[in-house]
Write a protein that holds these residues in place. Sequence first.
Motif, PDB file in Angstrom:
ATOM      1  N   PRO A 139       0.841  -1.096  -0.248  1.00  0.00           N
ATOM      2  CA  PRO A 139       0.438  -0.304  -0.435  1.00  0.00           C
ATOM      3  C   PRO A 139       0.476   1.055   0.071  1.00  0.00           C
ATOM      4  N   PRO A 140       0.301   2.044  -0.114  1.00  0.00           N
ATOM      5  CA  PRO A 140      -0.766   2.807  -1.173  1.00  0.00           C
ATOM      6  C   PRO A 140      -1.294   2.647  -2.360  1.00  0.00           C
ATOM      7  N   PHE A 141      -0.500   1.290  -3.086  1.00  0.00           N
ATOM      8  CA  PHE A 141      -0.829   1.474  -4.588  1.00  0.00           C
ATOM      9  C   PHE A 141      -1.891   0.191  -4.901  1.00  0.00           C
ATOM     10  N   ASN A 142      -1.812   0.063  -6.295  1.00  0.00           N
ATOM     11  CA  ASN A 142      -3.370  -0.385  -6.621  1.00  0.00           C
ATOM     12  C   ASN A 142      -3.086  -1.860  -5.935  1.00  0.00           C
ATOM     13  N   GLY A 143      -0.946  -2.476  -6.774  1.00  0.00           N
ATOM     14  CA  GLY A 143      -1.474  -3.668  -6.233  1.00  0.00           C
ATOM     15  C   GLY A 143      -2.200  -4.015  -5.282  1.00  0.00           C
ATOM     16  N   PHE A 144      -1.574  -3.972  -3.719  1.00  0.00           N
ATOM     17  CA  PHE A 144      -2.503  -4.343  -2.590  1.00  0.00           C
ATOM     18  C   PHE A 144      -3.688  -4.062  -2.314  1.00  0.00           C
ATOM     19  N   ILE A 145      -4.470  -3.158  -3.544  1.00  0.00           N
ATOM     20  CA  ILE A 145      -5.885  -3.233  -3.096  1.00  0.00           C
ATOM     21  C   ILE A 145      -5.916  -4.688  -4.096  1.00  0.00           C
ATOM     22  N   LEU A 183      -8.776   4.917  -3.686  1.00  0.00           N
ATOM     23  CA  LEU A 183     -10.374   5.314  -4.195  1.00  0.00           C
ATOM     24  C   LEU A 183     -10.769   3.331  -4.308  1.00  0.00           C
ATOM     25  N   PRO A 184      -9.976   2.820  -3.020  1.00  0.00           N
ATOM     26  CA  PRO A 184     -10.400   1.762  -4.060  1.00  0.00           C
ATOM     27  C   PRO A 184     -11.573   0.712  -3.788  1.00  0.00           C
ATOM     28  N   VAL A 185     -12.469   1.926  -2.939  1.00  0.00           N
ATOM     29  CA  VAL A 185     -13.919   1.198  -2.927  1.00  0.00           C
ATOM     30  C   VAL A 185     -14.489   1.345  -4.733  1.00  0.00           C
ATOM     31  N   LEU A 208     -12.572  -1.459   2.297  1.00  0.00           N
ATOM     32  CA  LEU A 208     -11.117  -0.723   1.685  1.00  0.00           C
ATOM     33  C   LEU A 208     -11.592   0.542   1.888  1.00  0.00           C
ATOM     34  N   LYS A 209     -12.576   0.962   2.126  1.00  0.00           N
ATOM     35  CA  LYS A 209     -12.605   3.080   2.357  1.00  0.00           C
ATOM     36  C   LYS A 209     -11.262   3.054   3.485  1.00  0.00           C
ATOM     37  N   TRP A 210     -11.465   2.298   4.355  1.00  0.00           N
ATOM     38  CA  TRP A 210     -10.256   3.030   5.203  1.00  0.00           C
ATOM     39  C   TRP A 210      -8.738   2.790   4.593  1.00  0.00           C
ATOM     40  N   ILE A 211      -8.916   1.862   3.911  1.00  0.00           N
ATOM     41  CA  ILE A 211      -7.485   1.794   3.385  1.00  0.00           C
ATOM     42  C   ILE A 211      -7.176   2.799   2.294  1.00  0.00           C
ATOM     43  N   GLY A 212      -8.184   3.423   1.885  1.00  0.00           N
ATOM     44  CA  GLY A 212      -7.989   4.793   0.693  1.00  0.00           C
ATOM     45  C   GLY A 212      -7.638   5.816   2.032  1.00  0.00           C
ATOM     46  N   ILE A 213      -8.158   5.971   2.879  1.00  0.00           N
ATOM     47  CA  ILE A 213      -8.304   7.073   3.410  1.00  0.00           C
ATOM     48  C   ILE A 213      -6.871   6.767   4.370  1.00  0.00           C
ATOM     49  N   LEU A 239      -1.274   9.125   4.091  1.00  0.00           N
ATOM     50  CA  LEU A 239       0.311   8.769   4.002  1.00  0.00           C
ATOM     51  C   LEU A 239       0.800   9.828   3.001  1.00  0.00           C
ATOM     52  N   TRP A 240       0.528   9.503   1.508  1.00  0.00           N
ATOM     53  CA  TRP A 240       0.650  10.713   0.858  1.00  0.00           C
ATOM     54  C   TRP A 240       0.367  11.499   0.706  1.00  0.00           C
ATOM     55  N   LEU A 241      -0.380  12.309   1.901  1.00  0.00           N
ATOM     56  CA  LEU A 241      -0.249  13.835   2.376  1.00  0.00           C
ATOM     57  C   LEU A 241       0.609  13.848   2.944  1.00  0.00           C
TER      58      LEU A 241
END
Lengths: 468, 213, 667
Positions: free
Chosen positions: C399-405, C491-493, C521-526, C531-533
Motif C-alpha cells: 500500500p498505498p498502491f493498486n497492487g495491494f488492493i 479510492l479503492p472502494v 477498503l474505504k479505510w485503506i483509501g483514507i 500517507l500521501w499527504l
Amino acid sequence: MLYVYFLIAVLFSGSIFLLKNKKWMHFLVYGFNLMQLIFAIYLYRHLGTFEIAYFKYDSISVLFAFILAILSFVAAVHYQIYEYNQQQSIRTVQIHNAVYIGFNVALMGVYLSSQYGLLWAFVEATTLTGATLIYHDRKKIVLEAVWKYVFACSVSITLAFVGILLLSVAVQKVGLSDLSFDLLKSNALQMDPIWLKSAFLFILVGFSVKMGIIPMFNVDIDAKDVAPFPISALFSSVLLNAGFLAVYRFYQMFQITSIKPWMNHVLLIAGVLTLLFAAAYLLKVKNYKRMYAYSSMEHAGLVIIALTLGKVGILAAFLHLTFHAIVKSGLFFQVGQIMRLNNRVKINITGYFYQNPFGGLLLLFGSLAILGLPPSGLFISELLIFKELLLQQNWILVVLILIALTVIFYILLKDVFKLLFYPATQKFETDLKGTVVENSLQLMLVVLSIYFGIFQNHYLFDLIQASI
Amino acid sequence: MNALFILLFAVSIFYFSISVNVKTYIRLLGFQGVLLFLIALNGLHELSYIHLIFIALETLVFKGILIPAYLLNISKKNKVTNIKNFKARRKMKGFYLILTTTLVFVSTIFLGNLLKNDFLDVKIFSTAITAVLMGLIFIVINKNITIHIISFIIIENGVFLLALAIGNEMPMMVNTAILLDLFVSVLVLGVFFNKLTYHFHNDSTDILSKLKD
Amino acid sequence: MNTVILVVFVLSWFTFVFSKKQSYWYIFLLELALWISTSYLAINVLISGNEYVSELISNFYFHPLIIKIDKLSAFFILIINFTSLSSFIYAKQYLAPYLKEKSAFNFALHYFNFFMLNFAMLFVVMLSDGIAFLLAWELMSLSSFLLVIFESNKPDIIKTGIKYLVQMHVGYLFLVAGFVIVYAVTGDFGFEGIKHLVEKTPLIVGLPTNFWIFIVFFIGFGIKAGFFPLHSWLPHAHPAAPSHVSGLMSGIMIKMGIYGIIRILFNLPELNLSIGIFILLISIFTGVFGVMSAIVQHDLKKLLAFHSIENIGIIGIGIGLGVLGEVYHQPVIAVLGWAGALLHILNHSLFKSLLFYAAGSVYIKTHTRNLNKLGGLIKKMPFTAFAFLIGAIAISGIPPFNGFISEFIIYNGFFDGIKQGGLAFPMLMMFGILALALIGGLAMFCFTKAFGVVFLGTARSKEAEHAVEVAPSIRFAEILPIFWIIIIGVLPVYFFNFINSILQERFPLFEFKQLAISNSLKWIGIIGAILWLSIWLFYVIRKLILKRKKVIYADTWGCGYTAANPVTNQYNASSFAANFKRIANPVFVDLSSEITYEDKEVFPVKKSYKTHVEDKVEFKFIMPIANNILHYVKKIAVLQTGKIQDYILYPLLFIIIMIVLTVLNII
C-alpha cells in the motif's frame, strides 16, 4: 464459341511464328489472354451447357477458367519483363509464346471436358506443352529437370490411362461405352466396386504429378525449380488445379457408391504422406523457388485431405485452391524479382526487404497469407479444413497432420524472414527493381487474397456451392 | 491362333529379363509391334478400313518399325551408347529378374481369373498388366536412359494390349486425341533424349541427379 | 460506430504510402477514432447495463459478423484502449533513434501492426462466433509478432519472434480443437455453444467431460497468457520487442488469454471442483515459478517478463478462488475471487506497462538491459527512477498502491474461506494464502534488487554514467498509468464497486452491498490518502529546511571501506540473488561457469566468471520435443535421391502397398 476459342488459339499461336518482332509476339499473347477472359465470361453466362458434345461448362470448370484467364495474363506480362531482362533470342521467345498459348488451351480443355478420355488427352497435352515451356533457359540443369519431368509425366500419364481402361471395364459391364461424367454418375451404383477401386488407384497415381502430391511429386518440384518463374507460378496454381480436377471428377462421380470410404482412406494416406514429405524436404531446402514449390505441395496435400471431409471439406478445398492459386502465383512473381536483383534464389540471400521495400512488403504479406495467417482467404479455408478434420476424431491422423503443418509453418516462417530481414550480405542491382506494372499486378493479387479473407464473395461461393 | 501371339508376347517379356544386350531390346520392341498388330487384327470383329488403317499405323508402322529404327538411329548417331557392346548394368541379377517376372506373371493370371467377366479377355489382360508392371520394374532397376525409354515403350505396348483386352470403343475424336498424344509424347521423349545425350555425353542417370536439396 | 470501425480498418492499409513521420500521425488519427468509438460503446454498456449487439458485416463466411459487448467485454475494451494509448504516445520518442537506420516501410509496417494489434484485441473481446473469433485471435498473434521483430536486422530477434509465433500457432490449434469439440456436442461453433453443453456429462478418466473441454481451451488460452508450463515464449519475446510493445503485450495482450479463460468459465453450464482445483494449483505454480525465475535474471526486461508470469499466477489464483467459491456455493468467496482477479488484470496492465516503459527509457539511454552494467541512474534519470519505483512498489503489493488492493481482496476471500467448515476447502484456502504470501515476499525481494541495482549505487559502465533523462512525451506516457495506480490506491472502494457491477451479470441475486470488505477498503483509501499527504508534507518541510543550506553531493557510501572501488565492490544483480539462487535451484538450469584453480597455479592468472540461467521447462521439456520432431521428420528426406528410376519406384510401391492394404482389408 468453343470453336472460336480453339480457332483463335491456333491462329495466334501459328502467326507468332511468322513474326520477327518480340513486341508483337507478346501483343498476340495478350490478345489471346484478353479473348480468354472474354471466353471465361461467356462461360459464366452459359453455365451448364454443352458444346461440341464433349465439353460442358459446369460451375467448377468456369471458376477454374476464370483463375486461368487472370493468372495467365499476369504471367504473360511477367514473362515479357523476364525475357527482356534476360535478353533472350527471338527464337526462344517465339517458341515460348506459341507454346504458351497451347498450354493455356490444354488447361482450358482439362477444365471443360466432360469425358474422361478427353480429359486425359488434355492433361497429356499440358505435359507436352509444359515441358517445352520449362525448357527455356538452355542450361544443363534445366535439361535434366525437363527430362525427368517429361519421362515421369509420360509414365504417370500412362498409368492414368491404365486407370481409365480399368474404369471402362466397369462401364462396359453396365452396358455403356462412353466415359462422359454425367452418364457415369447416373450409372455409378451398378458398377463393380473392384474395377472402380483399381481405376481410382491408377488415376490418382497418374495425376499425382500434376498436383504435386505423393507418390510422384519429385519431378514436379524440379520442374518448378528450373522453369522461368512465370511458368513456375502457373504450374503451382492453374496446373495444380487441373490435376486436382482430374482426380475430383472421379471422386465426384463415385462418391455415392460403396467405394467412398475406401477412396477417402487412400486420399487421406496420400495427403498425410504428402504433408510429411513436404515437411521433411523443406527441412533441407536450399533455394526459395523450391521452398515455395514445396509449399504448393503442402497445400495440395491439404486439399486432398479436405476432399475426404464431406461437403464442407470440399467447399473448403475449392476455396483453398482458389486462394492458393492467387497467392502462390504472386509469390512466384516476386521470387522472379529476387532472382533479377540477385541473380540467384539460393537460401543464403538475405535482406530483401532493404533491397526492394515494396517487393519485400508484397512478399511478406503473400508469405503470411500462404502460411494461412489472417486476414488472407487461406486462413478461412484452412480453418474450415481443420474444423472438419477434427470432427472426424481420427486422432492419430490429426496429430500427424498437425505436426507436419507446424513444422512447415516453422520452416517457411524461418526462411522467409531470413530472406526478408536478415542483414544483406550480397551485392545487388537496385536499378532492376519491380516496375509499376509488375508491382500493381502483384498488389492486385495480394489485395484479392485479403479481400476474400474478410468478405464472403457470393459469385465465388455460388460457383463452388453449385458444384458440390 | 490368337493364343499363340499372346504367348509370344509373354515370351518376349521374359526375353527382356534374360537379355542384357540393348540391340536385342530394340529388336524385341519391333517384334512386339508386329505381334500387337496381329493380335489386334484377330480381335477385330468387323473389318472396317478406317480401323484397319488406324491399327496398322499405330502398331505395324509406328511401334514395329518407326520407333525401333529411331532408337537405333539415335543410339548410333550419338556414339554415347555404342550399340555393339552396350550392355545394361542392372541392379538386379538375371536370375532374380526372371523369378520376379514369373511371379508377376503368375499373380496377374491369378488376378485375371479372379476378376473374370464377359467383357474381359483374361489372357490378354494378364499379359498386358505383366507388361506394364515389368516395364516399371525395368525402369526402376536400370540406370540407362536408353533403357528407360525402351521400358517406357514396353509399358505403352502393355497399355495397348490392355485396351484390346477390354475392347471398349471410345468415341473417334477421343481416340484420335489419345493416339496423337502418344505419338507426340514419344516424339518429345526422343527430342529431349537427343539433347540430353548431346549435352551430357552419357546416358547414365547418375549424372542426372543434381536436382535435389 | 460500426462504420467508423470498418472505415478505419480499411484506411489503415494505406499507412504504407506515408513517410516515416507522417505514418505515425496517420495511425494516431485512426487509433484515436478507434479508441473513441469503441470506448464510447463500452462506456455506454457499462452505464446502461445493456449488452450492445450489432451486425458489422452481413455475410462473413456463413454467418453475419456480429459484435457483442457485454460488461466483461466493455471492461477489457477500456483497458485495451488505455494501454494502447499510453503505449502509442510512448512509441513516438522511443522509436526516434531508429529514424535514421530504418526505412519508411519499416515504420509504416510497425505502426500498421500496432493498429492491427489494437484492432484485433478489441475484436477478440467483442466476438462470440468461433470463426470470426479465431480470425481475430490469429490476427492478434500475427500483428504482435510483427511488432516484436521491429529490430528485424538482428537475427536473434527474428528467431525469438518466430518461436513466439509458432507457439501461438500451436495454441491456436488447441483453440480450434476446443471449439470443434463444443461444436460436435452442441452444433454451435463459438462461445455460445459452450453454454449449451450438458450439465451432467459422463466421466472421462474419472473426471467430467466439461473438465477436459476446459483443459483443451486452457492450453490454447494459457499459451497466450503464459501459464506454467506453457510460458516459455514469454521471457524471450518481451525483451526482444521494443519497450512500448513489451508494455502493450505484457500489459494487455497476455490478458487476452485470461479473457478467454474467464469467458469459457462464465459460459460453462456447470463448474466442477476439478476445474477450480486445477486452476488454483497451476496458478500457484505459475506465480511461484515466475517470481523465483525473475529473481535470478540479470536482463531487466527478462526480469519483468518473468514477473508477468508471476502476475498471471496471481490473477489465476483469484480465478481459482472464484471458481471454488462457486462450486462450494459460497457467493461471498466467489465474488471476492473474481473481483480480485479482474481488478488485478486492470492493475497489472497499469504497473507492468509502466515498468516496461521505464525499463525502455533506461535501455534507450544506456543501450543495455544488463543489470550488471547499470547503476546510479536515479541521479541521471530522476523521473524514470521515480516511475520505476512506483511500478515496483505497486507490483510488490504494497500500500498505498493498486497492487495491494487486488491482492488484499483475494486474501480476504481466502480468509473468508478458512472460516467455512469442512477440511478440504479450508486446506485449499490455506495453501492459497501461503502461496500468495510467498509470491508477494519474493516479488518484493526481486524489485529491491532490480531498483537497487539499476538506480542506486554507482554506475557500472560508461553508458550508465552518461545517461540523461528521457523526452517529455515519454514521461507523459509514464504519467498516465501512474495517475491511475495512485487513484486506485487511494479510492479503492469505487473501483471495487465498478468491478462488482461487472460481476452483477454473473451473480444476479447477490447483494454486493453486504460485503464487509467495502468498509476496509474505504479505510485503506483514507489511510493511503493520509500517507500521501504526509509524504507531501515531509517533502515540503524538507525543502523548506534545506532552502538556506548548502547541499553537498558525494559518492555513494562505500560502507566504510575507503580503498574499495565503489563500482566493483557494490552488490550487483548476481551477488544480490546468490543466496536465493542456491535455494531456488530446482526451477532453472544453471549454466554458470565456475572458477577453478589448479594446484600448480601459484600466481593465478586473470579469470572471468559468467552467470547464466535457463528456464528449466524450455530447456528440459520443450526444446527436446521440438528437436526430436525435427530430427525424425528430417529422416524421411533420405528418399530424395535425385534419380529418375527411384522416382518411378515410388508410384509402383504406392500402388502395391495400397493393393496389399486393400486386400488385407485395412483400408
